[in-house]
Design an enzyme around this catalytic site. Structure first.
Site, PDB file in Angstrom:
ATOM      1  N   GLU A 271       7.466  -8.073  51.626  1.00 38.30           N
ATOM      2  CA  GLU A 271       6.894  -8.933  50.583  1.00 38.30           C
ATOM      3  C   GLU A 271       5.632  -9.639  51.058  1.00 38.30           C
ATOM      4  O   GLU A 271       4.783  -9.993  50.255  1.00 38.30           O
ATOM      5  CB  GLU A 271       7.928  -9.965  50.107  1.00 38.30           C
ATOM      6  CG  GLU A 271       8.953  -9.366  49.171  1.00 38.30           C
ATOM      7  CD  GLU A 271       9.831 -10.394  48.465  1.00 38.30           C
ATOM      8  OE1 GLU A 271       9.706 -11.602  48.725  1.00 38.30           O
ATOM      9  OE2 GLU A 271      10.663  -9.969  47.651  1.00 38.30           O
ATOM     10  N   HIS A 292      22.558   9.736  64.991  1.00 35.98           N
ATOM     11  CA  HIS A 292      23.249  10.970  64.601  1.00 35.98           C
ATOM     12  C   HIS A 292      22.887  11.385  63.183  1.00 35.98           C
ATOM     13  O   HIS A 292      23.529  12.249  62.605  1.00 35.98           O
ATOM     14  CB  HIS A 292      24.759  10.783  64.751  1.00 35.98           C
ATOM     15  CG  HIS A 292      25.148  10.552  66.187  1.00 35.98           C
ATOM     16  ND1 HIS A 292      25.635  11.542  66.998  1.00 35.98           N
ATOM     17  CD2 HIS A 292      25.049   9.442  66.960  1.00 35.98           C
ATOM     18  CE1 HIS A 292      25.847  11.053  68.220  1.00 35.98           C
ATOM     19  NE2 HIS A 292      25.496   9.765  68.212  1.00 35.98           N
ATOM     20  N   LYS A 401      10.096  -8.675  37.699  1.00 39.16           N
ATOM     21  CA  LYS A 401      11.021  -9.657  37.108  1.00 39.16           C
ATOM     22  C   LYS A 401      10.706  -9.835  35.617  1.00 39.16           C
ATOM     23  O   LYS A 401      11.600  -9.882  34.785  1.00 39.16           O
ATOM     24  CB  LYS A 401      10.905 -11.012  37.823  1.00 39.16           C
ATOM     25  CG  LYS A 401      11.633 -11.107  39.166  1.00 39.16           C
ATOM     26  CD  LYS A 401      11.532 -12.522  39.731  1.00 39.16           C
ATOM     27  CE  LYS A 401      12.239 -12.701  41.061  1.00 39.16           C
ATOM     28  NZ  LYS A 401      12.090 -14.034  41.639  1.00 39.16           N
TER      29      LYS A 401
HETATM   30  O1  PA5 Z   1      10.550 -14.537  49.155  1.00 41.74           O
HETATM   31  C1  PA5 Z   1      10.637 -14.800  47.963  1.00 41.74           C
HETATM   32  O2  PA5 Z   1      10.007 -15.741  47.459  1.00 41.74           O
HETATM   33  C2  PA5 Z   1      11.564 -14.019  47.031  1.00 41.74           C
HETATM   34  O3  PA5 Z   1      12.105 -12.894  47.628  1.00 41.74           O
HETATM   35  C3  PA5 Z   1      12.692 -14.913  46.552  1.00 41.74           C
HETATM   36  O4  PA5 Z   1      13.383 -15.425  47.656  1.00 41.74           O
HETATM   37  C4  PA5 Z   1      13.686 -14.196  45.616  1.00 41.74           C
HETATM   38  O5  PA5 Z   1      13.008 -13.528  44.581  1.00 41.74           O
HETATM   39  C5  PA5 Z   1      14.675 -15.199  45.029  1.00 41.74           C
HETATM   40  O6  PA5 Z   1      13.993 -16.204  44.367  1.00 41.74           O
HETATM   41  P1  PA5 Z   1      14.677 -17.590  43.990  1.00 41.74           P
HETATM   42  O7  PA5 Z   1      15.065 -18.287  45.241  1.00 41.74           O
HETATM   43  O8  PA5 Z   1      13.613 -18.323  43.222  1.00 41.74           O
HETATM   44  O9  PA5 Z   1      15.874 -17.256  43.138  1.00 41.74           O
END
Ligand code: PA5
Length: 411
Positions: A271, A292, A401
């Protein structure tokens, strides 16, 4: 002793690393300037907010006393860090509640099993969502909240904990309405950099992780400038390997308990770096199992990857192989054989010309996990800046999303 980072087998020369010196220095300046959004995690281990830590420990003790099952609801950065810590550090939980995770997928079957568990056991739940609006945790929370209400009536709210933004979001509004005990996800810390905040600390503390040692390990990293060099060298080596045409970084472990640390790393790097048609695809493998299956590819397949091997030293728990195994296994321990295989893999992959970065943890304990977490967070942010992308946004995730939300609205 501290964790060790070795880039000697990466095929990257000192000159190639040095070529990134200026960019890495600029990245460090940006991270430490305190002026950039979402860089609160950089100073977090140095802040030593003992009041906040005591509050987490007190709440964890209260949860441990109140329940046999602790369901942690969250996804992405609100899930992976806590799961990685608990899987890698908690071997037994004598007298402590079982910690399980929900809201990290939308499977009806997976959550039905959790519903059954909640019905059977004394339960507390903790919902974690920074935005307070993510589909998976909100759906799971709604389901489990109903079961809690059926089971505990008005007292259910006293068994529900929430970790979310201080002011914004559906979850914060619900906290105000229902009076759940709650914690704040700091506004200047994004999900994937939040494991050393309450997001990772509360579930880990409930499971019995020594969170003080964890933070101590991270603090050592944050305050000793010697580590900046390791973090920048690793970040530079990754970028040099990318320039040489590598597309994939494979994180490899010889300890199954570290598998979720691999999942955490995949989110952190994926990310942070995977944007604007850039970035290494982060993968992870668990050895010796995957030797393996994918061992052949690693040895002789398309050379688009390099390996980052994470060696976790000897495990405290071990078993001697009985005489019936015969020569050469009898009398040696499983962990000893594991170490031999690791050395063999390094030699074989080196002969095959696979670039390798080797990271050693002297022991798998909370202190060293703290070092590892901070090291990778810092390296990842530096590496992203070197590559010209913002480590702290995730426009692609937001886009999927939105599309998914539209589909749900049409259902
Ligand atoms: O790193 C990030 O910001 C995302 O991966 C969030 O952690 C993930 O989408 C979950 O979001 P939230 O904590 O708002 O539910």
């Amino acid at each position: 002793m501290d964790i060790k980072i070795d880039i000697k087998k990466s095929g990257v020369s000192l000159a190639e690393v040095k070529a990134f010196d200026e960019a890495a220095e600029d990245a460090m300046d940006m991270l430490w300037s305190g002026k950039k959004d979402f860089t609160g995690w950089v100073r977090l281990p140095l802040e030593k907010n003992s009041e906040a830590l005591e509050e987490i420990l007190m709440t964890a003790a209260e949860i441990q006393a109140k329940c046999r099952l602790f369901v942690v609801i969250g996804i992405g950065g609100s899930f992976l860090g806590a799961k990685a810590l608990i899987d890698s550090l908690v071997e037994e939980q004598p007298g402590l509640p079982q910690v399980i995770f929900a809201g990290n997928n939308l499977s009806g079957a997976y959550h039905s099993t959790i519903v059954d568990e909640v019905r059977k056991k004394e339960t507390c739940i903790c919902v974690i969502s920074k935005s307070g609006s993510t589909t998976e945790p909100l759906a799971a929370f709604s389901v489990l909240k109903e079961i809690m209400k059926e089971k505990y009536g008005k007292k259910a709210s006293g068994r529900i904990y929430a970790i979310t933004d201080e002011k914004k979001g559906q979850l914060r509004r619900e906290v105000h309405k229902e009076g759940y005990e709650s914690f704040i996800v700091p506004a200047d810390i994004g999900g994937r950099y939040s494991v050393l905040s309450t997001v990772g600390l509360l579930p880990a503390a409930v499971a019995g992780v020594d969170i003080k040692s964890l933070l101590k390990g991270a603090e050592i990293m944050a305050k000793d400038p010697a580590w900046d060099l390791d973090a920048t060298n690793y970040a530079a080596a990754r970028n040099a390997l990318m320039k040489k045409g590598k597309k994939i970084e494979i994180f490899e472990f010889f300890e199954p308990a570290m598998e979720y640390f691999g999942e955490w790393l995949k989110q952190l790097f994926g990310e942070s770096e995977g944007k604007e048609d850039k970035g290494l695809f982060p993968a992870s493998l668990s050895f010796t199992r995957d030797l393996h299956s994918l061992g052949q590819f690693l040895q002789e397949g398309t050379p688009v990857f390099f390996e980052t091997m994470i060696m976790t030293g000897y495990n405290k728990k071990d078993i001697v192989i009985p005489d019936s195994a015969g020569h050469p296994l009898a009398g040696k321990t499983l962990n000893e054989i594991n170490q031999c295989v690791a050395k063999g893999v390094i030699k074989a992959h080196e002969k095959a010309g696979v670039p390798m970065i080797i990271i050693e943890m002297p022991e798998t304990d909370a202190y060293y996990m703290g070092q590892m977490i901070y090291f990778f967070e810092l390296s990842c942010a530096i590496s992203s800046y070197i590559n010209g992308v913002d480590p702290f946004d995730q426009p692609g995730v937001e886009r999927y999303k939105e599309e998914a939300r539209r589909e749900i609205l049409e259902l």
